[in-house]
Each structure stands twice: as C-alpha cells, then as structure tokens.
Design a protein around this motif. Structure first.
Motif, short mmCIF file in Angstrom:
data_model
loop_
_atom_site.label_atom_id
_atom_site.label_comp_id
_atom_site.label_asym_id
_atom_site.label_seq_id
_atom_site.Cartn_x
_atom_site.Cartn_y
_atom_site.Cartn_z
N ILE A 3 52.78 67.22 41.56
CA ILE A 3 52.18 68.36 40.87
C ILE A 3 51.21 69.09 41.79
N ARG A 4 50.36 68.32 42.44
CA ARG A 4 49.36 68.95 43.31
C ARG A 4 50.03 69.65 44.50
N ALA A 5 51.06 69.01 45.03
CA ALA A 5 51.75 69.61 46.17
C ALA A 5 52.42 70.91 45.77
N VAL A 6 53.03 70.91 44.60
CA VAL A 6 53.71 72.12 44.14
C VAL A 6 52.71 73.27 43.98
N GLY A 7 51.54 72.93 43.50
CA GLY A 7 50.54 73.97 43.31
C GLY A 7 49.97 74.49 44.61
N GLU A 8 49.94 73.63 45.61
CA GLU A 8 49.35 74.03 46.87
C GLU A 8 50.35 74.72 47.78
N HIS A 9 51.52 74.14 47.89
CA HIS A 9 52.47 74.61 48.89
C HIS A 9 53.87 74.29 48.38
N PRO A 10 54.36 75.13 47.48
CA PRO A 10 55.64 74.81 46.84
C PRO A 10 56.79 74.65 47.84
N ARG A 11 56.75 75.43 48.90
CA ARG A 11 57.86 75.32 49.84
C ARG A 11 57.86 73.98 50.54
N ALA A 12 56.66 73.50 50.86
CA ALA A 12 56.59 72.18 51.48
C ALA A 12 57.14 71.12 50.53
N ALA A 13 56.77 71.24 49.27
CA ALA A 13 57.29 70.29 48.28
C ALA A 13 58.80 70.40 48.21
N ASP A 14 59.27 71.62 48.24
CA ASP A 14 60.71 71.86 48.17
C ASP A 14 61.43 71.18 49.33
N THR A 15 60.86 71.31 50.52
CA THR A 15 61.54 70.73 51.68
C THR A 15 61.56 69.21 51.63
N LEU A 16 60.82 68.64 50.70
CA LEU A 16 60.88 67.19 50.56
C LEU A 16 61.72 66.81 49.36
N GLY A 17 62.47 67.76 48.85
CA GLY A 17 63.40 67.44 47.78
C GLY A 17 62.78 67.44 46.40
N ILE A 18 61.55 67.97 46.30
CA ILE A 18 60.94 68.05 44.97
C ILE A 18 61.40 69.34 44.30
N ASN A 19 61.84 69.21 43.07
CA ASN A 19 62.31 70.39 42.36
C ASN A 19 61.12 71.16 41.81
N VAL A 20 60.73 72.18 42.57
CA VAL A 20 59.53 72.94 42.23
C VAL A 20 59.63 73.52 40.83
N TYR A 21 60.78 74.06 40.51
CA TYR A 21 60.95 74.69 39.20
C TYR A 21 60.80 73.67 38.08
#
Ligand SMILES: Nc1ncnc2c1ncn2[C@@H]1O[C@H](COP(=O)(O)OP(=O)(O)OP(=O)(O)O)[C@@H](O)[C@H]1O
Ligand SMILES: Nc1ncnc2c1ncn2[C@@H]1O[C@H](COP(=O)(O)OP(=O)(O)OP(=O)(O)O)[C@@H](O)[C@H]1O
Ligand SMILES: [Mg+2]
Ligand SMILES: [Mg+2]
Lengths: 504, 366, 313, 321
Positions: free
Chosen positions: C177-195
C-alpha cells in the motif's frame, strides 16, 4: 546450446513510432549479452516487452524452447526474469530493506519478516561486495548507492535472466568493475545477463555477445571476440565516428570562480561539504572526480544557489555570491546543467518552447517588462532545436515525450546558448549514446575555447580525464587532491577516490 | 461492444470533435439517467427539462437569475483555477468569500455618506483584503513550512463561516433589531445594476475583466510563466530562477482576493445585507467548476454558467413540474461525473499520448 | 474556573469525546488506506451520508440494527467501487470526482428518504445498536465504562487504530500500500497490481466511512435527516492529513476534534459569557493552532492525486 | 431536498392533492410556500408544511412548496411562484424579510406573507405568534421542575423569535426561583441532529435537569438524551409527550399550521390586510401541550391560570420583534 530466452519477430508500435520492428534475439544461458544502440533505438522498449511491462503487438517469446506469454510483470518475475530499470524503481521513503522485500511473500505472511530478509540480503551483499545500509531510506542515499539497491533487489529475486538497462551510468570505475565481477559470477552459475549500455569499452570488457539495434530493428548480433569498438560504433550509428578527441592546450585567463572553505549539509542534515576550496580560470575545465555520494551533487547545488552553504565563501568574477539565489547567479552569467534532468532541468509537462525559457524567461528579449514575447521565444526555441539537433516533432511538443537523450540535448542547448562565463555541468553525458556523448563533449570544449570557466562533475573517470585541465578528486566532502595535466594517471586517481590522500 | 464503442469514438477523435462532443455526451448521459429518476417519481422528464431550460434561459428575467448565480461561481471558480495553476489547491474559497462579505458589509454599513466612487471601491477592496489575508495564511504555511493547504483551508472555511455568524450576532448586528443580520448597506456601496429592469449588477463585468486578466497573466506574462512552472514542477521552477515560495504565497493570496469578489459582489450587488449562511457551497462547487472548465479561465466561465443555469433552472423545474429540488442535485452530480468520466475515458482509451499530471492540465498557450 | 475544571475532568466528558470521535475515527481510518495508495478521498462525506441513510432505512424496516450495518457496508462498498472506478480506471481527477459524489449522495439520500418515508411530522425511529459490555473489563473503574461498554461500531473504530497501524507498517500488504502511494511504477515493476491495491483500499475507505455514517444513525441517534453528516467527512479527511496519514496520528487528530467539540458544548452549558460562535469555531481553531505550533510540515504520499497510467493497460 | 405536496405518501394517503383536474369555472386558489429547512424536520418547517396541507384540504387550494431554500435562492423562487400565478406566497421565517419586501413590490397583484417576519406593505403581511407567551409559561414549568436549579436550552442558531421566548422564560423562572440559572447551548446547525443530543448531554453533565429544546429535528435527540439520563425536557413547536411520557414535562406547541391557515383563510375570503397578524394563546395557535406524567396537578393549574392572565393581558411580556 538451447537458448534461455528467444524473441521472434517482436513488434511494438507507439503512435507514429515503430519502437521495435520484427526483432529477433537469442539469449544463451551463461552469457552476458550486450544490447547496443543509439538513444531511441528501441532497447528499453524491447526489454519492457520481455519484462511484461508492455505487451508486444506481434511476435513470440520462447523460454527454454517453450513458447510463453508474458502477460504481466508477475509472470516475468515468476519465470525468473529480473530487471534493473534505467530510471530507478525505488520507493523513496521506504528503507532499502523494505524496497528489497516489496512485493515478495513473507515467510510469516501477512506479517513482514525483516530479520530473515536482512540476514539473507546481508549475505548477498557480502557475496557480491555491494554494501548498502539496509535501514537507510532511499531518499537519503546518493544515486550511485541507489543503483546498488536496484541490483540487490534483482539479485535477491534470484533472477535467471537479469536485464540491466544502463546500470553503469552512475557507477565509478571500481564500482563498474565490481558489478562486472558480480555479473560474471552470475553467468558462471548458468544465469544470463542482458546489459544495455552506451559504453563500448564495457561491451568489449564484459559481454560475450552483442546485439546492435538501430531504428527499432536488429542490425546484427555478433560475438565480442570477433569485433572492435569502431565496428560496433559504425553499426550503431550507421556512419564512422571519431572515438578520440583532440583538444588544444589551455589558454587560461582571470579567475572566474573562487571557492573558499565551503561547508554544506546534505538532505539528511549531515555534513556533505567539509571545507572545499578551489578556483577556476577563464578557459579552464575543472573536473571533479569521485565516487557518487561524496558531496559532488551538493557542491553543484551550493554553487548554483539551490542549497545553502553553512560556511565558507563563493566568489564569482570577484564578487561574493555566497548563498545567492539562482536568478541572481544567472544574472552574473552562470549556467547549470543539472544532474537530474527530469526533476530539475526540465518541466516535463511544458512544451519544448517553454522549457527553453527556464532561467531566462524574465530577461530581454524574451520578456519586455512582464510581457512575454512569444514570437521571439518561438524563434529562439526553433533555432536551439535545430542547432543542437534535438529530435522532436516540434517546439510545442511536451518535453515528456522526448527520449532521455534528447531531453539532455535540450538542456544543453538552453544552457550553453547563454554563452556562460561559468558553466556547472553535472553528469551531462549520463545515459547518452556515443554520438550524443561526442556531441556534448565537443560543445563543452568549444565553450572552453570561447573562454568559459567550466566545472565538470562526473563519475566517469575517463570522461573527466579526457576533458579536464585540472582534476579535483572528491572524497567525503573534501578535495583530497588536485591533479594537473601530466600528473594525471588513472591509478592515482582511483586510489585517491578511495580515500588515500596525496599532497597536490 | 467495447470495440464498437471505441470505433465510434475513434471517428469523433479523428475528426477532432471528441474534445467538444464528450462533455456534451456526458451531460446528455447525466440528464438521461436523471430522467429515469424523475420518471420513477411519476413525473414527465421532458416537461421537467423544458422547465429547467426555460427557468434558466427562458426569458431575460430567468437569464438574469442564471447570471446572478454565475457571478459568484465564476469568481470562486477562477480563484480555484488560478491557485491550481500555481500548484496550490484552494478548497478555502468558501471561507474566503465569507470573510470578504463580512469586510465589505462592514465598510458598507459603517461609513455612510461617502460618495459612490469611493465607497463602492472601498467596500470591494476591504473584501479583497479580507479574502486575501484569509488565503495568505494557508499560502504562507504551505510555502514556508510545507503545510498541506487542503487541510488548512478546510479548517479555515469553518472559521470564516463562524466569523460571519459572530459578526451578525454582535458588532455588525442591525441596531435596535433582534434578527442576526447586519443593517442594509448604504446605497453608495451597492454595485450598480447594469441592465435596466433587471437586478443584474456590475459584478458581471468584473467577472469578465478578471477572467481576461487571469488568462493574460497566465499565458502572456512572466508572472504566469512563474506560476505555471511552480504549479507543474516546483524544483525545476526554482532551478529556473523562480522564487517558488513567493509565488506560492502570492498565488494563494491572489486566489483569495478573487474568491472575495464572490462574497462581496453577492452582498454589494444582490443581498445588500449580511446574514448567516448567506450563500452555501459556492466554495466547494468552485472546485468542480474549475476542473470541469479545464483549469482555463474561459472554460471556468463556461462551467460556471452551466452550474449556475442548472441550479437556477432547478428551482423553476421544481415549481413548475413538481420535481423535487433534490433531483437536481442528482442531475448535477451525474452531469459532473459523466462529463469527467467520458472525457477521461476518451483520453484513457483513445489517446495514448497522454502524459499530463491531471486531466486538463494545459501546457501550451491556449 | 472550578466549573470548567469540573466539566472537563469528569468521566462523562471523556465518554462524550469518544462518542463524538467515533464517526470521524471510522471514516478517518478508512481514508488512511485510500490516501496511502495515493488517492484523495474527499468523497468521505458522501460515503458517510449513504451509510447513515442506508443503515437507518434497513434497520427501520427490518427492526434489526445489524441489518442496518450490513446495508452500510454494501453501500460503502458500492461508493468505494464508484470512486475507484472513476479515479483509478478512468483516471479522473480525484477531487472533482469527490465533489460529484458528495452532491450525488445529498441528492439521492434526500430523494429516497422522501420516496420511502414521505414527508412526515413525526420522524420514524430505527432500532439502535445495543451497548455490549465486555465481560469483566467493563467493571474497571473509569476505563471500563469509557472503553469497554460501547456499541460494536465504537469498538470497531477503536480497534481499527492498532489494526491499521499493524497492517500498514508490519505486513506485506501495508508495504504494498505504501509503495503504491509513493511510487506506483516501482511497485508495478515488482509485479504489484497497482490498480487492484488502489481499488481494495478505496473500497475499505468506502466501507469504513459508511460505517462512520451508520454510527450517527443506528449507532447514535436512530433518526435520519437530510445532510445530517454536516461536514464530518471533510473533518475526517482533514484529520487524516493532520495525523500525517498515520493511524495513530489520525486517531489523535479525530480525538482532538471530538474533545474540543465536547469541550465547547460543556463551556456553553456552564454558561460562560462568550459569544457562542467562538465556541463553535473552537474545534477548528484549536486544530489549526495545534497544527501550526505543534506539528511539523506535512508528509504527503508522493503519487497523491496522480492517476497511475501504465502504458496501454 | 424538496418536493411538491403531492409527492407525499404517508401524510395523506392516495388522495389527489392537486386540483388541476377539477375544471372549475372559478380559478383555483393557489398558495406557495418557501421553507428554510426540510419539510420533515419535525419542527418549524414541518409545522408550516402541515398548515399548507390544511389549506389544501380545507380551502381546496392548489399548493406548492420549496424546501431548504438558501438565502440567495429566495428572491428567484418567490418570483417564480408569483409569475406562475400563485395567489399567496409565504416565506417561512424572518430571513425571508428582504426577499418578501422586494418581490412584493414587483408583483402587486400577488399577496405575500412572512412568518416570523416584521415586514408589511400593500400586498405584504407578516404573521407572528405572540412571542414570549410560551416562554413565559414554560419558564413556570421549568422553574417548578428543576431540583438542581439549572435550566438548559438547546437550539441551533440564534434567531430573534426564539430570543424573545428565552428571555421571558428566564425572567419568569428567576422570578419564581431566584436561584435558577439558565444557559443556552447553540449547535450551529439545524441539520446536525447528533450535535443537538450532544449539547443536551453536555448540559446534563453540568447539572442541568430541565432542558428546553428548540431545534426542530434535533429535538428528538434532546428528548432521547433526557430519557437516557432521566432528566426532564420541554419540547418546542411539536408536542413531544408521546416520545417520553416520563421525561417530557410538557411542550410549547406552536401550531404554525393554524397560524398560517387562519391567515390564508382570511386572504382567500378577500380580507387581506398589509399588516402584522399576531396570534397567540387566545387564538389557540399556540398553547402548552400535554403534560408529562411527572408534572403535579398544582403546577398544571398554575400554568393554566398564568395562561389566562396572559390572554387577559394582565402580564407584561418582554421584548418585541
Ligand atoms: N510509451 C511510449 N510511448 C510512445 N513512444 C514511445 C514509448 N516508449 C518508447 N517510445 C518510443 O520508442 C522508441 C524507442 O524508445 P526506447 O526507450 O526503447 O529507446 P532506447 O533504445 O531505450 O533508447 P535509449 O538509449 O535512449 O535508452 C523511441 O522513439 C521512443 O520515442
Ligand atoms: N508518458 C509517455 N507517453 C508517451 N511516450 C513516453 C512517455 N514517457 C516516455 N515516453 C517515451 O518513452 C521513451 C523512453 O523514455 P526514456 O525516458 O526511457 O528515454 P530513453 O530514450 O530511454 O532515455 P535516454 O536517452 O536517457 O536513454 C522516450 O523516448 C519517450 O518518447
Ligand atoms: Mg532506454
Ligand atoms: Mg536511455
């Protein structure tokens, strides 16, 4: 040997651009495969397709001989593909450890298991000699160290294929050596590495095979043992280019910049500059060498009015300008090519035209009183784009849509066009292809000829040595040695960068 | 289904009609859904909408009322637009217009006998100073201490509203009266009526002057360049020689000054005395107005007109067609949501080259 | 002076403060999730209003307050999905979406209340949530009746504070959650589904805000009136920012509101000769003062307000 | 929100309210009303709404109303009604004064009336209660009932009519029992009904044992608080006896409906006068409601006697609008 990864006929289109056009590529287990190409050749796009960030518009991907569909990044990670991105993918207010753990299942799901991960990462750090403070938050770390975190992140995910998009751009020679050692260790165990870089030396030094791309197509794949830099350069650019540079001896004039016992703090509030003194004369390039994170960034920021000096003096053309705001410094004819072009140097959502106005917008002839002179600005922008060969659809394009290389050229055009008396250039060739690098370096030398004083900060030792009249080596916020002309040799500088002081 | 839809919309896009048609489609969609609600209430939606239209544009009188609603919405909308361009979210227009009304009323009632050409400007100016000061506080806190302006302005809205309550119950209360309201404002401080036979006041002219002024400042002056660069990338603006803190404070203060005209013109032009809750929600509606208007001063005017007409026509519709006023909230909300939804959907699905921070953020001159 | 002291040192004062804090606290705790993923939710007000309305109507017709809670949860879910659809999928501006939602809620709840109940001279009363004393604990002096003799929503609100804290800072979910709020693209590149993360968090926000609204009707007064939330959604939103997006901070921020509000009402009750508007502004003035003099500068999740765009997908 | 009278379900069954269908030779008498709050507020606006319904039913008038009218919508809505051919337009509350004055001048053929206002004109009348009467009587009930000598009043915002009532209340209570203190708590919002209850609880906590509540929809919250804390409460506008027979002392019932109905009936019969209509205890438009179970007979008698004194003009009440 069966290929670990095979791409067949990959196509990826963006509106008006064929970023990848029928690309075929074969990556063997245990090889370091370099990917070469000018800015905008399509390297990053291709790798994004492999990593599941983009879906190719056509083509097939095979993993160990079986066709696979990579629908998401998670697919890619699960298969065993890791990627270190060109622009860091780190969450700034999380710690290093948290960044590494992010997105992974914990052994105590859903609770975090920091202790276990910390131990494992520490082992990894020791094994590969990549030291990072695990509890530091990313924003507190210099870029070079952040890059290390990126590599650790990928390593921790046990990637069998590691893609590195220009990983060496911010590393020092010794760090690059370390990285290459790490990469070799990986390939020795049968893993594969795709290395995107603009540096031919690195390709020759570490890669087993190299694929050259141009305009979205693969030009050729060939083993490094059977080629040389000149050939590669020609393949990339499509013409011969000079890799050596001629420069005239220095003809120095009066002192332009004088820095005396300068002190400043970094973002964490710790001392970053601890008594720096030097001077630069007209027509002289002072190169600052040093491992990233030793205060160079802070030095540039203090000199350009973006960071307050806590002690010491800065004199520009004889005038005390300590802690002057940027505009006052620009009025004394200072120009600044900042390290972070996307955050500082450009307003990405502004048009190119508006971006050429940064730092001069309030001046005649671009403004009369408060009235902006649009016609003059338009002509000015058009001229800059033409003269500096910025590839863009037009001056009303947003800067966001330019490739990194072209963004850099735009900044360069804007700053150099001011005919500065003092130019502060921080990593101006970072991420540029050979052609563009050559262009930038020539421009900087030309301004030296014209009589500008230039402070050139770079972590690229060879570049510093190539351009500088004097080299100052930075270590922990201090200059540990000033080397002039013939004193310069790689080994001494390397030693000094690691902290061994030598009387200048 | 999706492909057919996209094919449809692609045509519009290619023709360049999309930008105009999507909001219209959005409005139609909003009305269509609300029609179902009206129908469910046992009323004839077409008749209701006819009344809605007539009530807002049907004749000079109705149109005047639409304009009288338009004026404060335009001011607060412009205030939000200007601040937003400078990277500050002014959710405090509500509080700013309240204190402005307070100050204008105070000047209006406490200095009778002044000539018009002094009294009226003075009353407007007093409102402007009050609104500006009220906005200066969050602006200053944001610039110097990086406080979140949304938070500060929300809190200050309540303070502003209560200050008006305090005033009309105490020092501004009409003497020898028991009602919590101020005395009538002296004639010399009234905004003149500009259309004979109607109550349309000179605030309308001020709206257009300010809209033009803001447009000119934003895209034709160095101030505008500074404001927009601070609003888009604060660090790059600083690098580019902009005094970022000053700009933030100034833009917020100017925004408060603009919002002040919403309150002052309502008091000096329409109500002529101050009461508690003399107008409700114009500061919040302003956000919708500004963003629907694409954060462009002229777009803001259009959006304000739309909102003004809707709110105005709503009353007629309720009276003539028996459709509850609450349904107008539904129409308004659905129109807002479907306009932004349709516009965004167009961008998301038919325009890959969309890199803006927030929809509608213009980068070039327009 | 003695009277003031007596008023604020009583147990009743604490209980009142807690009671006035509960709706704010529920909404604020939910909002933390949304804000932490980078999505502003000024639509809390609409979610609270729907929750207040829905829980009231269902409790009234079913005769069971818990059915009302169910209604609040469903409505919160729907509003959450709506907000997420607009802000995440369509990438609309988050503030204007919320403005639209707030108007919508006012329109729908008022219209429906007329349609369902009609214009009545005597307001219908729904059943209310019972107090559930926690065995043994509620006998502890002071603390017992303050904390352990409440209805389920108050327990839920209080419980959400540590729960949210643990989720945010000690679980893999919170990290995402915190990563998505800070840097969604970084989260995305780690396979986290931002949406997905954003959707879920906004939905949580919707549900908790809706329950906050329910705590005003079935959890409190058992009556409904148009626009009865009276701006509490905005206050909860402000409290989250004030509390620096941290559940503990937000808890104290909402508590500050609750306490000052309870305090000002007590001061009015004592009959202190000060114009009542001064008292009415007190919660806002005190918060502002606390902010300016005590709190440091704000922390804001970096991607706040910016929709995530991942190329074509 | 708002709705036309015929939307109402529960308050009148299925009868047709609008007379559009009856093609009478004579033009229908049309009455419109502007309410400051929700027609369901159970207080000020509801009581006016009831009056409107009575006008519809007993006078055969066509009626319409708009709820939750904001200050800056008043003039437009009034005009709209005037233009639509309504014979009588009523603004319900003192805050309509200016708008009434303005629009009444523009439409001399339409009759305007304000409730709780103090404005008059050739076609503009004001309808007032005899303010203070109820306050005076409630003061007696409250003073006799309080044991702690603390009487509380809960209301939303300060308005002039309420102020007169409360002044008389306080004076009379203090006269009967010099030790009594009266405090007023304002919640600041007619919509925030939860806060009305909180205000009551705060007063109870400070020792108040009789609360007079005048905050429309919020009254129910105050009654609820009284029930929970077992203290006494006096309702306003409506009759709250049924809510809590053991805790309600009585209610100051203001039949706004009757006030309006009486006036409009006169208007219909062509007896409109541009004056202030003031009705009170004598006219039975306001009175002391049902007594709760705990009010001793003597007190009831005393109040009845006081009421008669008021009617007979023997009592000098404080304040005027
Ligand atoms: N998301 C996108 N939208 C539109 N065009 C894009 C997008 N991504 C890449 N392109 C275009 O595709 C081409 C290839 O870009 P890519 O980033 O792959 O180049 P590259 O080889 O990585 O260059 P560099 O050496 O500068 O990193 C460029 O012309 C670029 O403009
Ligand atoms: N939001 C966007 N929309 C469309 N195209 C984009 C967007 N962001 C980036 N691009 C395109 O993607 C390409 C790749 O971007 P990137 O920043 O990686 O540039 P690059 O060419 O790889 O940089 P460098 O020159 O530093 O190697 C750019 O050429 C740009 O045209
Ligand atoms: Mg690239
Ligand atoms: Mg690149």
């Amino acid at each position: 040997m069966a290929a670990l990864l095979e791409l067949k006929g990959i196509c990826k289109y963006f509106p008006g651009v064929r970023a990848n056009d029928q690309v075929n590529l074969e990556i063997l287990p245990g090889e370091i495969h370099a990917l070469l190409g000018e800015n905008g050749a399509g390297k990053t796009t291709l790798m994004n397709c492999v990593y599941g960030l983009y879906t190719p518009d056509a083509g097939q991907i095979f993993w160990q001989g079986r066709e696979i569909k990579i629908r998401s990044i998670r697919d890619a990670i699960n298969i065993g593909i890791g990627m270190v991105h060109q622009h860091f993918m780190l969450v700034h207010n999380l710690t290093v450890l948290e960044n590494i753990m992010l997105g992974l299942l914990s052994s105590r799901e859903p609770f975090l298991d920091k202790k276990r991960v910390a131990t494992e990462v520490t082992e990894l750090m020791q094994a590969y000699g990549l030291q990072v403070e695990l509890d530091a938050q990313i924003w507190q770390l210099p870029v070079g160290v952040q890059q290390r975190v990126e590599i650790l992140k990928a390593l921790y995910r046990k990637a069998r294929l590691l893609i590195l998009d220009e990983p060496t751009a911010v590393l020092t020679p010794s760090e690059v050596k370390e990285l290459f050692r790490v990469l070799r260790q990986l390939t020795d165990r049968g893993q594969a590495v795709i290395l995107i870089t603009h540096k031919l030396d690195e390709v020759m030094a570490v890669a087993h095979r190299v694929t050259v791309m141009r305009d979205g197509k693969v030009v050729q794949t060939l083993p490094t043992s059977g080629t040389d830099k000149q050939t590669l350069a020609r393949l990339m650019v499509g013409r011969d280019i000079t890799l050596e540079m001629t420069r005239t001896p220095a003809r120095t004039g009066e002192v332009i910049l004088e820095v005396e016992d300068l002190h400043a703090l970094n973002n964490r509030g710790l001392p970053a500059l601890r008594g720096v003194s030097f001077r630069i004369h007209r027509g002289e390039i002072l190169g600052i060498a040093g491992v990233a994170g030793n205060g160079q960034t802070e030095l540039a920021e203090v000199l350009t009015g973006l960071r307050p000096a806590t002690a010491g003096r800065v004199r520009l053309k004889g005038r005390d300008v300590t802690n002057y705001p940027p505009r006052a410094l620009y009025n004394l004819n200072l120009a600044h090519i900042p390290e972070d072009r996307q955050r500082l140097g450009l307003i990405l959502d502004f048009s190119l035209e508006e971006n050429t106005m940064l730092g001069v917008y309030y001046r005649r002839p671009y403004a009369r009183g408060i009235k902006v002179q649009h016609d003059i600005i338009k002509n000015h922008a058009a001229r800059l784009i033409k003269e500096y060969d910025v590839r863009a659809p037009g001056i009303s394009t947003r800067a966001r849509f330019l490739s990194g290389g072209n963004q850099q050229k735009l900044i360069l055009a804007r700053e150099l066009d001011r005919q500065p008396d003092l130019l502060i250039a921080v990593q101006p060739t970072r991420g540029l292809d050979i052609g563009a690098t050559e262009f930038v370096q020539q421009q900087i030398l030309a301004h030296r000829e014209r009589g500008a004083a230039i402070l050139y900060i770079s972590t690229e030792l060879e570049e510093i040595m190539k351009l500088s009249d004097i080299i100052a080596v930075f270590y922990e916020g201090q200059i540990v040695g000033l080397l002039e002309g013939d004193q310069v040799d790689l080994e001494t500088i390397g030693l000094m960068m690691a902290g061994s002081r030598r009387p200048a | 289904m999706n492909t057919r839809l996209s094919a449809w919309l692609k045509i519009f896009n290619r023709e360049g009609w999309g930008a105009i048609l999507t909001p219209i489609l959005g409005i139609i969609f909003g009305f269509a859904v609300a029609a179902l609600v009206i129908f469910q209430q046992g009323k004839d939606p077409l008749a209701a909408y006819k009344e809605l239209f007539l009530g807002s544009f049907g004749d000079l009188d109705s149109f005047t009322f639409t304009l009288l609603r338009f004026i404060p919405l335009a001011f607060t909308g412009l205030a939000v637009t200007l601040a937003y361009r400078g990277g500050v979210f002014n959710i405090g227009a509500e509080g700013q217009l309240y204190v402005a009304a307070l100050a204008s009323t105070w000047v209006g009632v406490s200095m009778p006998g002044l000539p018009v050409f002094i009294h009226l400007p003075l009353a407007l100016f007093a409102g402007m100073v009050a609104g500006a000061l009220f906005a200066f506080i969050p602006g200053y806190l944001k610039a110097t201490r990086n406080f979140n302006e949304i938070l500060i302005t929300i809190l200050m809205n309540y303070i502003g509203i209560n200050l008006v309550g305090l005033a009309v119950n105490n020092f501004l209360m009409e003497p020898n009266q028991t009602a919590p309201q101020s005395s009538l404002i002296a004639r010399s401080a009234w905004l003149p009526f500009i259309l004979p036979g109607t109550f349309l006041h000179a605030g309308l002219i001020l709206v257009f002057i300010f809209a033009l002024l803001i447009y000119y400042i934003l895209w034709h002056t160095t101030w505008g360049y500074e404001i927009r660069s601070v609003g888009t990338n604060r660090e790059a603006a600083r690098y580019g020689g902009v005094e970022v803190k000053q700009v933030i404070i100034l833009v917020m203060t100017a925004s408060g000054a603009l919002a002040s005209f919403a309150g002052s013109s309502e008091i000096l032009g329409v109500q002529h005395r101050l009461l508690e809750n003399f107008m409700v929600g114009y500061g919040y509606d302003a956000i919708a107005v500004a963003l629907l208007g694409g954060l462009h001063p002229f777009g803001t005017l259009l959006a304000a007109l739309f909102f003004g007409a809707l709110r105005n026509g709503a009353n007629s519709m309720q009276i003539s067609a028996g459709v509850p006023v609450a349904i107008v909230y539904i129409i308004q909300a659905l129109a807002v949501l479907s306009i932004i939804g349709a516009t965004a959907a167009r961008k998301v699905y038919f325009q890959v080259w969309f890199g803006g921070k927030i929809n509608g953020s213009h980068s070039g001159r327009s | 002076m003695a009277a003031i002291l007596a008023a604020v040192s009583s147990l009743d004062f604490l209980i009142a403060s807690l009671r006035m804090t509960t709706p704010l606290l529920l909404a604020a705790m939910g909002d933390i999730y949304a804000e932490r993923t980078g999505v502003l939710n000024i639509g809390l007000e609409s979610m609270m209003l729907f929750g207040a309305f829905g829980s009231f109507i269902l409790a009234y017709y079913s005769g069971n307050p818990y059915t009302g809670l169910l209604a609040a949860i469903v409505l919160g879910l729907i509003m959450g999905i709506l907000h997420a659809f607009f802000t995440v999928t369509l990438r609309c501006d988050q503030v204007i979406t919320a403005v639209g939602e707030n108007i919508l809620a006012l329109g729908i709840t008022s219209t429906l209340y007329r349609t369902i109940i009609g214009v009545v001279t005597q307001q219908p009363e729904s059943p209310g949530l019972p107090q559930i004393p926690i065995p043994f604990l509620h006998k502890i002096p002071i603390l017992g009746s303050l904390l352990f003799d409440n209805n389920i929503l108050t327990y839920a609100a209080l419980l959400m504070v540590p729960v949210t804290y643990i989720i945010l800072f000690h679980t893999t979910w919170g990290l995402k959650i915190r990563a998505v709020g800070e840097h969604p693209r970084a989260a995305d590149t780690l396979g986290i589904n931002v949406y997905l993360v954003r959707y879920l968090c906004i939905i949580i926000s919707g549900i908790l805000a809706s329950l906050g609204g329910a705590s005003l009707t079935v959890g409190g007064l058992r009556y409904f009136l148009d626009n009865m939330t009276a701006g509490r959604g905005f206050i909860a939103f402000a409290a989250v920012i004030f509390g620096r997006y941290n559940p503990i901070g937000a808890f104290f921020a909402t508590l500050l509101f609750g306490v000052t509000d309870a305090f000002q009402l007590r001061m009015q009750a004592i009959g202190i000769p000060v114009p009542h508007h001064i008292f009415l502004m007190l919660p806002y003035v005190v918060t502002l003062a606390a902010l300016v003099f005590l709190a440091g500068p704000a922390f804001v999740p970096r991607s706040q307000g910016i929709p995530y765009i991942r190329d074509e997908r | 929100g708002g709705s036309k009278a015929s939307d109402n379900k529960s308050a009148g069954g299925g009868q047709t309210r609008q007379s559009e269908g009856n093609q009478q030779v004579q033009k229908t008498f049309k009455v419109a009303m502007l309410l400051p709050g929700s027609a369901s507020d159970g207080g000020w606006s509801t009581s006016a709404y009831e009056g409107l319904m009575k006008i519809q039913k007993d006078l055969g008038a066509e009626v319409a109303f708009t709820e939750n009218v904001k200050k800056n919508d008043q003039v437009q809505i009034m005009r709209e009604y005037a233009r639509k051919g309504f014979d009588v337009v009523i603004g319900h509350g003192f805050e309509f004064s200016d708008a009434l004055k303005q629009v009444a001048q523009e439409y001399p053929n339409v009759k305007f009336a304000g409730v709780g206002t103090n404005v008059t004109g050739p076609n503009l009348a004001s309808l007032q209660f005899k303010y203070g009467e109820l306050g005076y009587l409630v003061g007696i009930v409250a003073a006799k009932a309080t044991k702690s000598n603390k009487i509380g009043i809960v209301t939303a915002t300060k308005d002039p009519t309420g102020q007169i009532e409360f002044d008389n209340l306080e004076e009379e209570a203090k006269k009967l029992n010099p030790n009594v203190s009266v405090t007023i708590a304002y919640t600041g919002s007619w919509e925030d009904i939860n806060k009305a209850k909180e205000a009551a609880l705060a007063q109870i906590a400070s020792g108040v044992d009789v609360i007079v509540t005048n905050c429309d929809a919020g009254n129910l919250g105050v009654v609820q608080a009284a029930k929970e804390k077992n203290i006494m409460v006096i309702g306003w506008t409506g009759d709250y006896y049924d809510q809590a027979p053991d805790n309600v002392l009585t209610s100051a019932v203001q039949k706004v409906s009757l006030l309006i109905f009486t006036a409009v009936k006169e208007f219909k019969e062509g007896q409109f006068k541009g004056q202030v209509y003031q009705l009170g205890l004598k006219d039975k438009v306001q009175y002391i409601g049902k007594y709760g179970n705990k009010v001793p007979k003597e007190v009831q008698d005393e109040v009845a006697k006081a009421a008669q004194d008021v009617i007979d003009g023997k009592i000098q009440l404080k304040g005027k609008l």
